[in-house]
Scaffold this active site. Sequence first.
Site, short mmCIF file in Angstrom:
data_model
loop_
_atom_site.label_atom_id
_atom_site.label_comp_id
_atom_site.label_asym_id
_atom_site.label_seq_id
_atom_site.Cartn_x
_atom_site.Cartn_y
_atom_site.Cartn_z
N ALA A 243 -13.94 9.96 20.21
CA ALA A 243 -14.99 9.00 19.83
C ALA A 243 -15.61 8.42 21.10
CB ALA A 243 -14.39 7.88 18.98
N ARG B 184 1.12 -4.87 -4.83
CA ARG B 184 1.38 -6.09 -4.07
C ARG B 184 1.76 -7.11 -5.12
NH1 ARG B 184 -0.73 -4.14 0.66
NH2 ARG B 184 -2.57 -2.83 0.43
N MET C 115 -9.11 2.21 8.33
CA MET C 115 -8.15 1.22 7.85
C MET C 115 -7.18 0.78 8.96
SD MET C 115 -6.94 2.17 4.04
CE MET C 115 -7.90 1.64 2.63
N ARG D 21 -5.13 6.89 2.74
CA ARG D 21 -3.82 6.52 2.17
C ARG D 21 -3.17 7.66 1.40
NH1 ARG D 21 -4.07 0.76 0.56
NH2 ARG D 21 -3.33 1.23 -1.52
N ASP E 23 2.19 -0.98 11.73
CA ASP E 23 2.18 -2.30 12.37
C ASP E 23 3.51 -3.04 12.29
OD1 ASP E 23 2.04 -2.63 9.66
OD2 ASP E 23 0.45 -4.13 9.67
N THR F 238 4.16 2.34 5.60
CA THR F 238 2.78 1.86 5.57
C THR F 238 1.95 2.72 6.52
OG1 THR F 238 1.29 0.11 6.35
CG2 THR F 238 3.50 0.01 7.21
N ILE F 239 0.71 2.99 6.14
CA ILE F 239 -0.13 3.81 7.03
C ILE F 239 -0.51 3.03 8.29
CG2 ILE F 239 -1.07 5.24 5.17
CD1 ILE F 239 -3.74 3.60 5.55
N ASP F 240 -0.33 1.70 8.27
CA ASP F 240 -0.86 0.87 9.37
C ASP F 240 -0.04 0.94 10.67
OD1 ASP F 240 -2.74 0.04 7.54
OD2 ASP F 240 -1.61 -1.73 6.94
N ASP G 58 5.45 -5.21 6.04
CA ASP G 58 6.06 -6.51 6.37
C ASP G 58 6.05 -7.50 5.19
OD1 ASP G 58 3.33 -6.81 6.55
OD2 ASP G 58 3.33 -7.70 8.55
N GLY G 59 5.00 -7.47 4.36
CA GLY G 59 4.97 -8.35 3.18
C GLY G 59 6.12 -8.02 2.24
N GLY H 187 0.83 -1.21 0.00
CA GLY H 187 0.00 0.00 0.00
C GLY H 187 0.86 1.25 0.00
N ARG I 134 -5.60 -2.62 8.40
CA ARG I 134 -5.46 -4.06 8.09
C ARG I 134 -5.87 -4.88 9.30
NH1 ARG I 134 -0.18 -6.94 5.83
NH2 ARG I 134 0.67 -5.60 7.44
N ARG J 117 -18.42 14.93 12.65
CA ARG J 117 -18.94 15.30 13.98
C ARG J 117 -19.87 16.51 13.88
NH1 ARG J 117 -19.21 12.90 18.99
NH2 ARG J 117 -16.99 12.48 19.16
O1 F6P Z 1 -1.69 -1.63 4.33
C1 F6P Z 1 -2.31 -0.44 3.98
C2 F6P Z 1 -3.79 -0.66 3.74
O2 F6P Z 1 -4.38 0.57 3.39
C3 F6P Z 1 -4.55 -1.31 4.90
O3 F6P Z 1 -4.87 -0.41 5.93
C4 F6P Z 1 -5.74 -1.86 4.19
O4 F6P Z 1 -6.26 -2.98 4.89
C5 F6P Z 1 -5.18 -2.30 2.87
O5 F6P Z 1 -3.99 -1.57 2.67
C6 F6P Z 1 -6.09 -2.07 1.70
O6 F6P Z 1 -5.46 -2.55 0.58
P1 F6P Z 1 -6.00 -2.32 -0.90
O7 F6P Z 1 -5.76 -0.88 -1.23
O8 F6P Z 1 -5.16 -3.23 -1.72
O9 F6P Z 1 -7.44 -2.64 -0.88
#
Ligand code: F6P
Length: 347
Positions: A194, A79, A177, A273, A137, A133-135, A110-111, A18, A179, A162
């Site tokens: 929230a 990917r 998002m 993203r 993680d 990565t935005i995640d 990580d992938g 991503g 993941r 809001r």
């Molecule tokens: O890893 C970044 C991410 O935006 C995740 O937060 C999300 O689950 C995934 O990629 C979405 O992937 P795609 O754009 O391939 O649907």
Amino acid sequence: MQKNIQTVKKIAILTSGGDAPGMNAAIRAIVIAAQHYHLEVVGFYAGYNGLIDDVSTPLGLTDVSHIIHRGGTILKSARCPAMETTLGIEQATSTLLKAQVDALIVIGGDGSFAGLMALQKQWSGQVIGIPGTIDNDIDGTDFTIGFSTAINTAIEAIDKIRDTAEAFERIFIIELMGRHSGHIAFNVGIACAAEQIISFENFVSNRNTNHHEADKLKTLAKEIKQAQANRHASYIIVLAENLWRGGASALAQQLQTIAEIDCTPCILGHIQRGGSPVAKDRILATKMGVAAVQAIISGQSNIMIAEQSNNIVHVALSTAIMHQQGVSESLVQAQDNILALTAQHLS
Ligand code: F6P
């Protein structure tokens, strides 16, 4: 194995997985640092596909001028399931050998790092990962490139939602998002005040899913009703993606069915993203890009450039991909405390 500065002549870069805001800033920093050390740079397009299909471009200073503020990635991303095959790795290796690349820097998650490690078994060049990565993680780094921008984007969007929620005293379920991690959900949920955050860290859905979801639904319905009775106002539920079966829409429907609660589901999606990276991502990417080139010069390989407590450090790629970085317990606790204090105040 330590290499001598003289032996490294050419480095390659690719962005994978991503896209994340700040990837361009990292590419820019790598090219500028490489220029300083008189290294040639080549960029491969569309993640590992560029290596497999041999599609690349030389990268010089003019190619990276005025890209620091741009989201996405000038090298494009993808990917690449082919990197999980022997053939894919052989093709990627053959391209690197043909192009006489001495070191490869991959900006991704990580992938993407797993691909780098697979490649390293076949190819003798140096391999360096930069966490993008935005995640957020990836284990071993406090932050990944893109995370700060993504949470700021989501916060801005939810602040706008809001306004409508307040005007109509309405309930929204906003799916974010991440993941399989709750960094985005927790950080954004807290920053937007929230009323509920439903994420991996406070909702285990892997066992007895039906039972567990039904319980959570009942509690949720009770808490929403209580809050509405105490104070007619907006109510925002932040939901981590991939957590609730059927996502925000299913949850909204279930709340309607069991308790006649009207909720508006909203999937924030890919807006998280894109966009111009915030200062924090530009600076992190710049530091990491320069550090990646310096690591190559000093003979490092098989490492991820990371930031820990504001210091740039090297983390073994194998460590970085072994576990997913979890949301800190103190953040989860902070939300619990805020909710408890708010409930006391309203009761
Ligand atoms: O890893 C970044 C991410 O935006 C995740 O937060 C999300 O689950 C995934 O990629 C979405 O992937 P795609 O754009 O391939 O649907």
